[in-house]
Design a protein around this motif. Structure first.
Motif, PDB file in Angstrom:
ATOM      1  N   ASP A 183       6.247 -12.840  -0.766  1.00 47.26           N
ATOM      2  CA  ASP A 183       5.567 -11.933  -1.710  1.00 47.26           C
ATOM      3  C   ASP A 183       4.748 -10.948  -0.895  1.00 47.26           C
ATOM      4  N   TRP A 184       5.329  -9.768  -0.624  1.00 54.39           N
ATOM      5  CA  TRP A 184       4.697  -8.830   0.306  1.00 54.39           C
ATOM      6  C   TRP A 184       3.446  -8.197  -0.284  1.00 54.39           C
ATOM      7  N   GLU A 185       3.436  -8.008  -1.606  1.00 59.49           N
ATOM      8  CA  GLU A 185       2.204  -7.479  -2.226  1.00 59.49           C
ATOM      9  C   GLU A 185       1.074  -8.502  -2.073  1.00 59.49           C
ATOM     10  N   GLY A 186       1.433  -9.781  -2.273  1.00 60.17           N
ATOM     11  CA  GLY A 186       0.440 -10.844  -2.115  1.00 60.17           C
ATOM     12  C   GLY A 186      -0.064 -10.910  -0.684  1.00 60.17           C
ATOM     13  N   MET A 187       0.832 -10.695   0.262  1.00 59.55           N
ATOM     14  CA  MET A 187       0.419 -10.714   1.669  1.00 59.55           C
ATOM     15  C   MET A 187      -0.520  -9.544   1.964  1.00 59.55           C
ATOM     16  N   ALA A 188      -0.195  -8.383   1.393  1.00 54.28           N
ATOM     17  CA  ALA A 188      -1.060  -7.209   1.605  1.00 54.28           C
ATOM     18  C   ALA A 188      -2.450  -7.464   1.005  1.00 54.28           C
ATOM     19  N   ALA A 189      -2.474  -8.100  -0.167  1.00 56.51           N
ATOM     20  CA  ALA A 189      -3.757  -8.374  -0.830  1.00 56.51           C
ATOM     21  C   ALA A 189      -4.594  -9.346  -0.013  1.00 56.51           C
ATOM     22  N   ALA A 190      -3.943 -10.256   0.694  1.00 56.07           N
ATOM     23  CA  ALA A 190      -4.675 -11.273   1.469  1.00 56.07           C
ATOM     24  C   ALA A 190      -4.997 -10.799   2.888  1.00 56.07           C
ATOM     25  N   ALA A 191      -4.335  -9.760   3.335  1.00 59.55           N
ATOM     26  CA  ALA A 191      -4.458  -9.328   4.733  1.00 59.55           C
ATOM     27  C   ALA A 191      -5.833  -8.721   5.019  1.00 59.55           C
ATOM     28  N   ILE A 192      -6.330  -8.944   6.241  1.00 64.76           N
ATOM     29  CA  ILE A 192      -7.586  -8.318   6.671  1.00 64.76           C
ATOM     30  C   ILE A 192      -7.378  -6.799   6.740  1.00 64.76           C
ATOM     31  N   ASP A 193      -6.168  -6.381   7.104  1.00 67.38           N
ATOM     32  CA  ASP A 193      -5.844  -4.956   7.237  1.00 67.38           C
ATOM     33  C   ASP A 193      -4.579  -4.608   6.460  1.00 67.38           C
ATOM     34  N   PRO A 194      -4.676  -4.497   5.132  1.00 70.29           N
ATOM     35  CA  PRO A 194      -3.479  -4.233   4.317  1.00 70.29           C
ATOM     36  C   PRO A 194      -2.773  -2.927   4.707  1.00 70.29           C
ATOM     37  N   ALA A 195      -3.540  -1.940   5.145  1.00 71.53           N
ATOM     38  CA  ALA A 195      -2.932  -0.648   5.507  1.00 71.53           C
ATOM     39  C   ALA A 195      -1.931  -0.820   6.656  1.00 71.53           C
ATOM     40  N   SER A 196      -2.319  -1.601   7.662  1.00 71.23           N
ATOM     41  CA  SER A 196      -1.390  -1.820   8.789  1.00 71.23           C
ATOM     42  C   SER A 196      -0.162  -2.591   8.338  1.00 71.23           C
TER      43      SER A 196
END
Ligand code: SF4
Length: 425
Positions: free
Chosen positions: A382-395
């Protein structure tokens, strides 16, 4: 609020009334535990009422570990617009505070622009402004009059500066003890004060006349960041007599400041080999009665030029796990040149990863929640979920851009282990 520190600091009391519940919510803490920590001096609430539109900030575990980004002009690069862009880059990367360390150009104008553009607490080193006035006039730092320094603190407090680094614990004896070091005194402010004391044969006015500083800061709730003018600038100097002499002074000064109602943080090292980080942090916390500890790095080795943000993040993670509350970032430009916007972003991110790694080791609920969310999303691709959890979603999104419509990522493609073990169909 019968407690002495809060009852003595009207400006702080006002901030607490206005923001306590929202801060408690944001930090996942109970309001009374925050009040008790503020009173004990193990936590501070950064915020000068003169700093318009400021969002006050708690510093001190178990509040979330905070990240500071240093910016500012230098004699080789004096462009205020660039510094404002770096301010924006630091905030966009998630810095909690910013320090304006400018030493070239119209410092008042630069500081006022930064205060207006920064909704987060802004810190300074008033000694720099006095040093600039004197050195730019062609005079020697030894010609400084202590009144100039106190007047500068007063001016910056009235402008709205939220916290100031002041090297009050740097005594003549401490400076002399540093004489035999591998790297001597590496603090910019500390070196100016050490030279002033040596050439005037006098004690540090910030130490001798500490109460004058407290009188200036109290009405504005300016928090003192008691500077580590004698921090080790090389691993070989870590833990020497000069460093501990200063820490002992800082502990004594912090206790007195709290009695007077002024909030304090303690600044810490510097260059510290990994095997000494824990003992250093625990020793400083012990000698300063668990005051919030604000460290630069610490850098776990001296020879990572171009990558000092990594050396700082390694030391920083260990330091947070040992009790540090506030990380001052290092950028890839450290020891080499003035950081640009990309350096600022890289530095903030490295410190945020360090803080998160330390808080994960401490089992802080917010850190564990982020880790769990990332693992759930990863297992589900779930890439959106990973982006939401990431310290740096932009990267994360930028690196995925070329294959954003793919379920798996370009690292393994059809060899994706996550997918390989899913039941067929
Ligand atoms: S393709 Fe490889 S790296 Fe990417 S999600 Fe799957 S297992 Fe992980």
């Amino acid at each position: 609020m019968s407690s002495s520190l809060l009852s003595r600091n009207q400006a702080l009391q006002h901030l607490v009334h206005q923001h306590l519940n929202q801060l408690a919510m944001a930090e996942g803490l109970v309001p009374d535990s925050i009040l008790a920590a503020l009173e004990a001096g193990s936590m501070v609430l950064l915020g000068n009422p003169a700093h318009r539109a400021l969002e006050p900030l708690l510093v001190g575990q178990p509040a979330r570990v905070k990240i500071n980004a240093n910016i500012g002009t230098s004699p080789f690069s004096n462009c205020p617009d660039t510094e404002l862009r770096k301010l924006k880059a630091a905030l966009a990367a998630g810095a909690d505070t910013v320090m304006d360390l400018s030493i070239a150009g119209d410092l008042d104008a630069i500081r006022q622009r930064m205060l207006a553009a920064c909704p987060r607490p802004l810190g300074t080193v008033p000694m720099y402004a006095v040093g600039q006035q004197i050195l730019d006039s062609g005079a020697q730092i030894s010609s400084m009059r202590p009144d100039q320094l106190f007047a500068e603190v007063e001016r910056q407090a009235a402008q709205g500066v939220d916290f100031i680094t002041v090297h009050c614990g740097l005594s003549r004896r401490g400076a002399e003890l540093a004489a035999g070091r591998a790297m001597g005194i590496v603090s910019r402010g500390g070196s100016m004060l050490a030279r002033w004391m040596r050439e005037n044969d006098r004690e540090n006015p910030l130490l001798e006349d500490f109460d004058r500083l407290l009188d200036i800061c109290l009405p504005h709730n300016v928090t003192l960041s008691l500077g580590d003018g004698l921090r080790p600038g090389a691993g070989a100097d870590a833990g020497d007599a000069a460093q501990w002499e200063e820490v002992i002074n800082l502990g004594r000064l912090a206790a007195h400041a709290r009695e007077r109602g002024v909030q304090c943080m303690i600044e810490g090292p510097g260059h510290v080999p990994l095997d000494q980080v824990r003992t250093q942090i625990q020793g400083i916390k012990l000698l300063t009665d668990n005051a919030p500890l604000y460290v630069l790095g610490p850098l776990c080795c001296d020879s990572a030029a171009g990558h000092d943000h990594i050396a700082g993040a390694i030391g920083g993670a260990l330091a947070v796990e040992a009790g540090v509350d506030f990380l001052c970032y290092l950028t890839p430009a450290e020891h080499l040149t003035l950081p640009d916007e990309a350096d600022v972003t890289a530095g903030v991110m490295a410190s945020r990863v360090a803080a998160h790694a330390g808080e994960t080791a401490l089992k802080r609920p917010h850190a564990l929640a982020r880790e769990a969310a990332m693992n759930r999303a990863r297992m589900a691709l779930d890439w959106e979920g990973m982006a939401a959890a990431a310290i740096d979603p932009a990267s994360l999104c930028r690196r995925r851009e070329a294959h954003r419509n793919e379920e798996v990522c370009a690292m393994c493609g059809k060899f994706c282990a996550v997918k390989m073990l899913r039941p067929e169909g």
